[in-house]
Enzyme design. Structure first.
Site, PDB file in Angstrom:
ATOM      1  N   CYS A 105     -24.858 -10.124  14.770  1.00 49.63           N
ATOM      2  CA  CYS A 105     -24.375 -10.192  16.155  1.00 49.63           C
ATOM      3  C   CYS A 105     -25.442 -10.794  17.089  1.00 49.63           C
ATOM      4  O   CYS A 105     -25.722 -11.982  16.997  1.00 49.63           O
ATOM      5  CB  CYS A 105     -23.923  -8.802  16.620  1.00 49.63           C
ATOM      6  SG  CYS A 105     -22.851  -8.848  18.084  1.00 49.63           S
TER       7      CYS A 105
ATOM      8  N   HIS B 258     -20.374  -6.333  12.470  1.00 48.80           N
ATOM      9  CA  HIS B 258     -20.980  -5.010  12.382  1.00 48.80           C
ATOM     10  C   HIS B 258     -20.324  -4.241  11.235  1.00 48.80           C
ATOM     11  O   HIS B 258     -19.154  -4.437  10.933  1.00 48.80           O
ATOM     12  CB  HIS B 258     -20.768  -4.232  13.685  1.00 48.80           C
ATOM     13  CG  HIS B 258     -21.524  -4.781  14.848  1.00 48.80           C
ATOM     14  ND1 HIS B 258     -22.900  -4.735  14.938  1.00 48.80           N
ATOM     15  CD2 HIS B 258     -21.100  -5.388  15.994  1.00 48.80           C
ATOM     16  CE1 HIS B 258     -23.291  -5.283  16.085  1.00 48.80           C
ATOM     17  NE2 HIS B 258     -22.216  -5.694  16.732  1.00 48.80           N
TER      18      HIS B 258
END
Length: 499
Positions: free
Chosen positions: A336, A437
């Site tokens: 991310c 994630h």
């Protein structure tokens, strides 16, 4: 209006055990056949989860929902604050970001509006569930935060629900914490406290009895139970980074640099809990520089303020450490925000996270990232391919950045349906990154990535199964050490007296 019983858990301090007690009670009530909902009016955390409807809630409420065996819902956490500076935070209402950022003084004025969102969510849950178990935030005795409070007694007074107060005896001063907290509450707030819970007790309970008797005589409130210190409770932490490991046969050394706004550190729980992986979080401050030690793999984690955390990384000299790591054949992966840092540039023309419109990235990936007004919130299922090995990868995305890779021939890490979600693997097979994630939650994915990093790990860690066992262990402790019947009687009596 339906009079669904609501019980609120407030704490004398942060980390008193509110989150875990709510999870334990949710599982206890679920075992009793009740349809129970967890609820936290206002949460401040950098760890979050994505609901099936594409909303964002605090990670602790996701765990509590699993404890209650119910699907994630944005109503479980109607207000989520994600700090992006020392004085400001992104405000998320009913799962969607309200603004790029709001200063503390602005939010203080906004809380009157936020309370309406909180009450709407609670009312909806009251119509859908048989019990609502509420988690407070911090302490209800913070005098400077009492005006306009929506997280503790302000909420309890608004919905007129009973409260239990939990304190952590392991930190010391438990009687002062409980008596002092109660004393600092208003008269009406004191009346709605129906009992105390003492958490994390070690030793002979008989030596505590005289103190419990004194506490009940002093306050007129019953002690509903004393929960022992539960070792090895593998439940995802809400804020604090947990570094406890269970290494028995380390085959790999993995480093995670910790920057000030690191987010979703739960991504690394599967590595931390794996007996063959030595995971180290590396901390530094602006005044104290700490070099990155030698490792097989460096993972750059997510961030709530990518540009500021990237500047911090460079100020520590960690960029030079990463260069040296790569020269010696080490592997590097970004998740991310860490993935965005690996690119050429991060653009923030709207000031979503920073007043700096453009930051130069680490330059390992030919990628430009531009922060957009609307966040991407997705549950994702894809196939990861690395070192000619493939595994199913399930996770979620939470990011404001939209990334474009300036290379038509690049190798993708994931077979996602949109290019920006596909991730990247460089031609030397040494650097990788993606937005996903929960990447390591699947054992097969973890094994492929660790094999890519230099060693074949064998042990299989089922994180979901471990978490469920931990919740059951917590619920067992609640059933054994709390007077659940008395707690339910006090709750129901409160509502009978309202009729």
């Amino acid at each position: 209006m339906k009079n669904t019983p609501t019980i609120m858990v407030q704490g004398t301090t942060s980390d008193a055990g509110k989150s875990t007690l709510v999870a334990g009670l949710c599982r206890v009530y679920q075992r009793m056949g009740l349809k129970v909902a967890p609820f936290k009016p206002q949460n401040m955390a950098l760890n979050s989860a994505v609901t099936p409807s594409g909303g964002e809630i605090g990670r602790a409420q996701a765990v509590q929902a699993r404890a209650a065996c119910v699907e994630l819902d944005t109503d479980f956490n109607p207000i989520l604050l994600k700090p992006n500076s020392d004085t400001g935070a992104q405000v998320i209402v009913h799962g969607k970001a309200l603004s790029a950022g709001m200063e503390a003084a602005q939010y203080h004025d906004y809380k009157k509006i936020a309370l309406n969102a909180v009450l709407e969510s609670h009312q909806r849950l009251s119509h859908q569930y048989e019990y609502v178990v509420v988690e407070g935030a911090g302490s209800p005795a913070e005098i400077n935060l009492r005006q306009g409070d929506i997280a503790n007694m302000g909420f309890a007074e608004s919905v007129d629900c009973p409260v239990i107060i939990i304190a952590d005896i392991d930190k010391g001063g438990v009687f002062a914490h409980l008596v002092g907290t109660l004393d600092l509450l208003s008269e009406s707030e004191q009346k709605r406290v129906v009992g105390f819970v003492i958490n994390r007790f070690r030793g002979d309970i008989n030596l505590l009895t005289s103190g419990l008797e004194w506490l009940e005589a002093r306050t007129g409130k019953p002690v509903l139970g004393v929960i022992p210190y539960l070792h090895g409770l593998s439940i995802a932490a809400e804020d604090a980074v947990v570094s406890e490991q269970y290494i028995t046969n380390a085959k790999l050394k993995v480093i995670v640099p910790v920057y000030p706004r690191m987010s979703n550190h739960n991504d690394f729980d599967p590595l931390r809990l794996h007996p063959e992986i030595d995971l180290q979080f590396v901390y530094a401050t602006e005044d104290t520089k700490t070099p990155l030690p030698c490792a097989d793999l460096i993972i750059l984690p997510g961030s709530k303020n990518v540009q500021a955390d990237l500047a911090f990384l460079k100020a520590q000299g960690w960029d030079a450490c990463i260069n040296k790591h790569l020269r010696y054949g080490g592997k590097l992966i970004g998740i991310c925000g860490g993935y965005q840092m690996l690119g050429d540039a991060i653009n923030d023309p709207l000031g979503i996270e920073s007043s700096t419109p453009l930051s130069k990235g680490l330059g390992y990936i030919p990628m430009q990232t531009t922060l957009a007004e609307h966040k991407t919130l997705l549950n994702v299922e894809a196939h990861l391919t690395l070192n000619n090995k493939t595994a199913n990868a399930i996770g979620y995305e939470i990011h404001a950045g939209q990334s474009v890779i300036n290379d038509v021939n690049y190798q993708t890490l994931l077979n996602a349906n949109l290019a920006e979600r596909a991730g990247f693997v460089n031609q030397d097979n040494q650097i990788a990154g993606c937005y996903l994630h929960g990447l390591f939650d699947q054992t097969a994915v973890l094994q492929i990535v660790m094999s890519w990093a230099g060693a074949d790990i064998v042990a299989q860690i089922n994180l979901a199964e471990q978490e469920n066992k931990a919740i059951d262990k917590l619920a067992d402790a609640c059933e054994q050490h709390l007077d659940i019947k008395k707690l339910m009687h006090l709750t129901e009596q409160w509502y009978q007296n309202k009729l």
